[in-house]
Structure formats: C-alpha cells, structure tokens
Design a protein around this motif. Structure first.
Motif, PDB file in Angstrom:
ATOM      1  N   LEU A  85      32.304  79.773  43.229  1.00 29.75           N
ATOM      2  CA  LEU A  85      31.457  79.484  44.386  1.00 29.75           C
ATOM      3  C   LEU A  85      30.082  78.998  43.932  1.00 29.75           C
ATOM      4  O   LEU A  85      29.500  78.080  44.524  1.00 29.75           O
ATOM      5  N   GLN A  86      29.577  79.624  42.888  1.00 28.32           N
ATOM      6  CA  GLN A  86      28.286  79.218  42.327  1.00 28.32           C
ATOM      7  C   GLN A  86      28.362  77.773  41.821  1.00 28.32           C
ATOM      8  O   GLN A  86      27.476  76.956  42.092  1.00 28.32           O
ATOM      9  N   GLU A  87      29.422  77.460  41.108  1.00 23.16           N
ATOM     10  CA  GLU A  87      29.581  76.108  40.566  1.00 23.16           C
ATOM     11  C   GLU A  87      29.750  75.087  41.685  1.00 23.16           C
ATOM     12  O   GLU A  87      29.230  73.960  41.616  1.00 23.16           O
ATOM     13  N   LEU A 137      32.596  77.533  56.081  1.00 21.85           N
ATOM     14  CA  LEU A 137      33.965  77.197  56.472  1.00 21.85           C
ATOM     15  C   LEU A 137      34.698  76.468  55.355  1.00 21.85           C
ATOM     16  O   LEU A 137      35.892  76.710  55.117  1.00 21.85           O
ATOM     17  N   GLN A 138      33.999  75.584  54.660  1.00 25.12           N
ATOM     18  CA  GLN A 138      34.616  74.857  53.551  1.00 25.12           C
ATOM     19  C   GLN A 138      35.024  75.802  52.421  1.00 25.12           C
ATOM     20  O   GLN A 138      36.133  75.701  51.879  1.00 25.12           O
ATOM     21  N   LEU A 139      34.123  76.725  52.074  1.00 23.71           N
ATOM     22  CA  LEU A 139      34.420  77.688  51.016  1.00 23.71           C
ATOM     23  C   LEU A 139      35.631  78.537  51.377  1.00 23.71           C
ATOM     24  O   LEU A 139      36.539  78.745  50.561  1.00 23.71           O
ATOM     25  N   GLU A 140      35.622  79.046  52.590  1.00 19.75           N
ATOM     26  CA  GLU A 140      36.674  79.972  53.000  1.00 19.75           C
ATOM     27  C   GLU A 140      38.032  79.277  53.070  1.00 19.75           C
ATOM     28  O   GLU A 140      39.055  79.867  52.722  1.00 19.75           O
ATOM     29  N   ALA A 141      38.032  78.008  53.508  1.00 14.09           N
ATOM     30  CA  ALA A 141      39.290  77.261  53.578  1.00 14.09           C
ATOM     31  C   ALA A 141      39.820  76.938  52.179  1.00 14.09           C
ATOM     32  O   ALA A 141      41.023  77.053  51.918  1.00 14.09           O
ATOM     33  N   LYS A 142      38.927  76.578  51.279  1.00 17.29           N
ATOM     34  CA  LYS A 142      39.356  76.172  49.933  1.00 17.29           C
ATOM     35  C   LYS A 142      39.866  77.353  49.113  1.00 17.29           C
ATOM     36  O   LYS A 142      40.875  77.246  48.406  1.00 17.29           O
ATOM     37  N   TRP A 143      39.177  78.495  49.193  1.00 14.46           N
ATOM     38  CA  TRP A 143      39.540  79.636  48.338  1.00 14.46           C
ATOM     39  C   TRP A 143      40.304  80.740  49.081  1.00 14.46           C
ATOM     40  O   TRP A 143      40.682  81.730  48.473  1.00 14.46           O
ATOM     41  N   GLY A 144      40.509  80.578  50.374  1.00 18.01           N
ATOM     42  CA  GLY A 144      41.257  81.582  51.123  1.00 18.01           C
ATOM     43  C   GLY A 144      40.556  82.922  51.192  1.00 18.01           C
ATOM     44  O   GLY A 144      41.179  83.971  50.994  1.00 18.01           O
ATOM     45  N   ILE A 145      39.257  82.901  51.438  1.00 17.25           N
ATOM     46  CA  ILE A 145      38.459  84.119  51.446  1.00 17.25           C
ATOM     47  C   ILE A 145      37.696  84.239  52.760  1.00 17.25           C
ATOM     48  O   ILE A 145      37.692  83.325  53.582  1.00 17.25           O
TER      49      ILE A 145
END
Length: 519
Positions: free
Chosen positions: A207-209, A248-256
């Motif tokens: 997520l940091q990267e 929303l982008q983070l959660e969709a990409k990593w399933g979190i």
C-alpha cells in the motif's frame, strides 16, 4: 550477520535468551546484553544493531522509553518486547510504536522466540530488498528524499516533538494546505492468523509503494503493526473525494477493508498535530463501525480531554448485581454501553474497563487464573469496534452464567471435598438433589457436610441449590416462550406454584413479568 542486543534487569532471563538460540546458525550474533535501558541506549548510539530484545519493566529507563529513544537514533531497528500480563498497557504502547511482537516471560519457549526472530529477519531482508530495488527507479533520487523525510517524520512522532521550521527535505507544498491521513487495516488480527505477521507487513508495504507510484508528492510511513500515516498536498481542496476514490481502489485491488481518519493542516510544524488529529479521527471506527472515512469535527479538535473529563471510578454495582442474579448478559452489557457510547472514553479506555469488568466476574471462579490469562489478551486484539466488544463480553458472560464452581478461600482437604460437591451439583442441579445425596457423593455425614458447605461457600446447601435453579429459570425465560410450568420443571422445580413464589421473592417479579421485561 544481524546483530542482536538483549536488555533485561534479570540475569536469568538475559542468559536464558542467549542460551535458547543457536544464533550463528540463524544468521545472528548476540554481542551485548545489559541490565537496564540507560546502558543499552549508550550501546545503541552507534546504530550498529539490527534487533533489540527488551523487557518492559526495568529500573532507570523502562523498555518503552528505551524503544522510543532507540528508534529515534535508528528508525530501521526492529524491537521485540518481553513482558508479563500485568504490563499489557505498556505492550499496547510498544506495538503502536512499531514493535515487531511481544513474548511472555513466564511462558517463553524456544520455538516462540525463534519464530519471532525469523519473522524479524524476513522483515529486515524484505526492507533491504525493497530499498535496493527502489533505488534503481528512474526517480530514485526523489524516492530517497521522500524516504529521508519519512524517517524524519517518524522520529519526531516517536519523540512527540514539534517539527522545526526547516527539515532534511522541506517541499514547498508543506507551506500550503495538506492532508494528514491515518489508515488502519480492518480485521488485521484475522489476516495475521490466516496468513501470518509477515504477510500483513508486506501488504502494508504494498500500500505504501502504491501511494508513491500514484502520488508524485507526499510521504507514507508505517507507524504501527497495521497502520500507515500519509501526508500529501491538498491541491484542489477535494481531499475527502480523493481519499474515497483511492480507498476504493486499494480495497478492490487487494481485497481488504480499511478505515481512514484525516485532517487538514498547513506548515511543516503542524505535522505532529495532523498525525494526532487523523489518528483520533480514525478511532471513531471503534464506535461507528469499520470501513469508514472519518474527519474530526471542529468541536472535537478544540476539546482536549483531561483526566477530570473521565469519571475514574464509576459505580459498577448494578452490573455485577445483574450478573450475580443470573439476568441475561445482554442486560449487564446494555448498562455498560450507556457509559461507553457517551464518548467520554477513547477505545483503549473502553477496552480496559471491559477487561476489568470481566476480570471481576472471572475472579469468582475457581479457575480464574487460567481464564484471565487466556481471555484478557483476546479482548484487546480482536475487538476492533464497540459492537464486537459487546458481543465478545456477552459471549464470555453467558459462559460464566452457566453453573460454575465458585472460588473457595480454603484449598485444603475440606475445600477439595466441597469443590467436588460443587462440581457434582453444577452437573445435576436440575435433578432431585438432597443434602444427603450430595453428602454421600463426598463420603461425609449429612450434618458435617452441611457445616462444611456453609463454611466454604457462606451459603446453606438449599439456598445455593435454589440460586442455581433460579439462574437457569431466568435463562430459559429470556430465551423462549415455553410455558411457566415447563420452565419450572426444566430448572429443577417440581411445584410450579412454589417456583413462582420463590422466583418473585428473589427477583421482585413474577416469571411472566420477568419474561416481558427481557423483551
């Protein structure tokens, strides 16, 4: 070889840890160990150590103080805490500061220590690999600047010091409006249990990267075992919309699922305030539910909570009375929730009060020690919201509400006999028990058993038996709509009229009235 420093005021612990591990085989060396934090800090000033294993409670300088100052000197240092259960509040603080893990002194095993050390080495190796790869990015110079600034932010946060007017890397956007964001990974403990600590650590680094690849300006740093602190310029004044989209982008990409608290600040010297405000905003997830985007209101920001805002010793007598009387656990929890929903306590304070309430209930049980040690940690690590905390406590209290063996003051032969009798009563109290039948179980005369029972439990045999049966009747009345006659029989009463009279005498309500009060 990774260099390890051990700090503990007990020689037997220091020497035991040193002897536990074949350090060379694991790629490590233990070159020094010290009895207190002051001596250890002097050795750490060279910043040549990779791993610090430290006790929490020590003279001159405790482990938390040592950790803060050691991380200020060397932010890449990995810290492993060792403690007792009584140190849990300090353990929580250490984990927030970024400790890899903590181990319990009294039950420390070689396998547990070795597992944590291997995980720590994996983290060090992954950081070195990642730093090495990122150094080769086309914008490597910019990344290194960001990294240095990130470390400087972390140092000032750990030391709780105000930022100076100039820093190692002082971008112009910091003098304008910028967003401070505190991001927490939801259900982090479940992720750790299913995939391991290292997986969660790597996920946060991903997520940091991702932030660095997407945002040309700003910094992101790991500030706790499941959290990131992010700052970036507020160029268009649409921080909330931008955060929502990014979330929303983070959660969709990593399933979190993530929870985010944010605040707006201006000027490099306001970063520490932005960190505090965004962290406090994110705490609202505890009261409002996971997965939200929270901002501190102006009234919340202007209000500085002091010790006088919090009632230090609230009257919990009604709570314990409800538990003692056998009322549904949800009734006792509803009483507690009236205080906790008011917002006068932060999540950690609510969890601490909850743990004390459960401890008060646990301590009335013969196996209190095992219960407290097993459940206390679970409450803190697995209750991320007030709703989860309430469910956890109801489950625990319902378990306690079942017939149990009360804690006796005498553990001698007499206490052992009565404990055996109580175990038998707990398993057969709905049957046709008599003083004589239970006395026969422990091979005592009826009269002597009666005297010994009252001495050990401070109650007559029949009063104790009726108490168990009334508790069972309460449970049945609250759970179903069975006929009063059937409830009486299931609870061990053979005469429904006698049951109704006893029930009202003890509770102040008829069985029907009690059932209605529980709806």
């Amino acid at each position: 070889m990774y260099r390890v420093l051990i700090v503990d005021d007990e020689p037997v612990i220091r020497n035991g840890i040193s002897a536990f591990i074949d350090w060379e085989e694991e790629g490590m060396t233990v070159e020094d160990h010290y009895a207190n934090g002051v001596e250890a800090l002097s050795a750490l000033e060279s910043c040549s150590f990779d791993i610090l294993i430290t006790d929490i409670k020590m003279p001159l300088m405790d482990g938390i103080q040592l950790m803060k100052q050691a991380l200020a000197l060397c932010p890449s240092l990995k810290v492993i805490l060792i403690s007792n259960y009584s140190d849990f509040e300090y353990v929580k603080e250490g984990l927030k500061l970024g400790a890899v893990d903590y181990l319990l002194k009294l039950t420390l095993k070689r396998e547990e220590l070795l597992a944590v050390l291997r995980r720590t080495i994996s983290m060090l190796e992954e950081e070195r690999r990642r730093d090495s790869e990122l150094n080769h990015y086309q914008e490597g110079a910019l990344y290194l600047d960001r990294k240095r600034f990130e470390q400087e932010i972390k140092r000032y946060i750990v030391q709780e010091q105000t930022f100076p007017e100039s820093t190692v890397w002082d971008p112009a956007w910091l003098e304008e409006s910028y967003a401070c964001v505190y991001l927490m990974l939801d259900a982090a403990e479940e992720w750790r249990e299913n995939y391991g600590y290292l997986y969660v650590q790597l996920l946060l680094e991903e997520l940091q990267e991702a932030f660095y690849k997407q945002m040309r300006e700003g910094s992101a740093l790991l500030v706790a075992e499941s959290s990131l602190f992010i700052i970036f310029p507020d160029l268009e004044g649409e921080v909330e919309q931008q955060l929502n989209q990014w979330k929303l982008q983070l959660e969709a990409k990593w399933g979190i699922s993530t929870s985010i608290g944010f605040a707006k600040e201006q000027g490099v010297h306001r970063i520490l305030k932005g960190y505090a405000e965004s962290s406090l905003a994110c705490q609202r997830r505890f009261f409002e539910g996971l997965g939200g985007l929270y901002r501190r209101s102006e009234s919340e920001s202007n209000h500085v909570q002091t010790l006088t805002d919090i009632e230090p010793n609230p009257d919990w007598t009604p709570f314990f009375e409800m538990i003692h009387k056998g009322d549904p656990a949800s009734s006792a929890i509803d009483f507690a929730l009236e205080r906790w929903k008011s917002g006068i306590l932060n999540p950690g304070q609510v969890q601490l009060e909850a743990s004390r309430l459960l401890t008060g209930v646990y301590q009335s049980h013969a196996d209190a020690g095992a219960l407290v040690s097993e459940r206390y940690e679970l409450l803190f690590r697995k209750t991320e919201t007030l709703e989860q905390l309430a469910s956890f406590m109801i489950s625990e209290l319902e378990e306690m509400g079942k017939p149990y063996i009360p804690k006796l003051s005498d553990n001698g032969y007499g206490g052992q006999l009565i404990t055996k009798a109580l175990e038998y009563i707990a398993n057969h109290f709905t049957e046709n028990l008599t003083l004589q039948s239970v006395a026969d179980i422990v091979h005592l005369s009826k009269s002597y058993f009666s005297l010994l029972f009252k001495k050990q439990t401070e109650r007559n045999f029949i009063d104790y038996l009726i108490e168990l049966r009334i508790r069972e009747a309460k449970r049945l009345l609250a759970q179903n709509d069975s006929r009063i006659y059937d409830v009486a029989g299931a609870a061990g009463f053979k005469d429904v009229k006698y049951f109704s009279k006893v029930f009202k005498k003890i509770t102040g309500l008829t069985p029907v009235e009690y059932r209605e009060s529980m709806k």
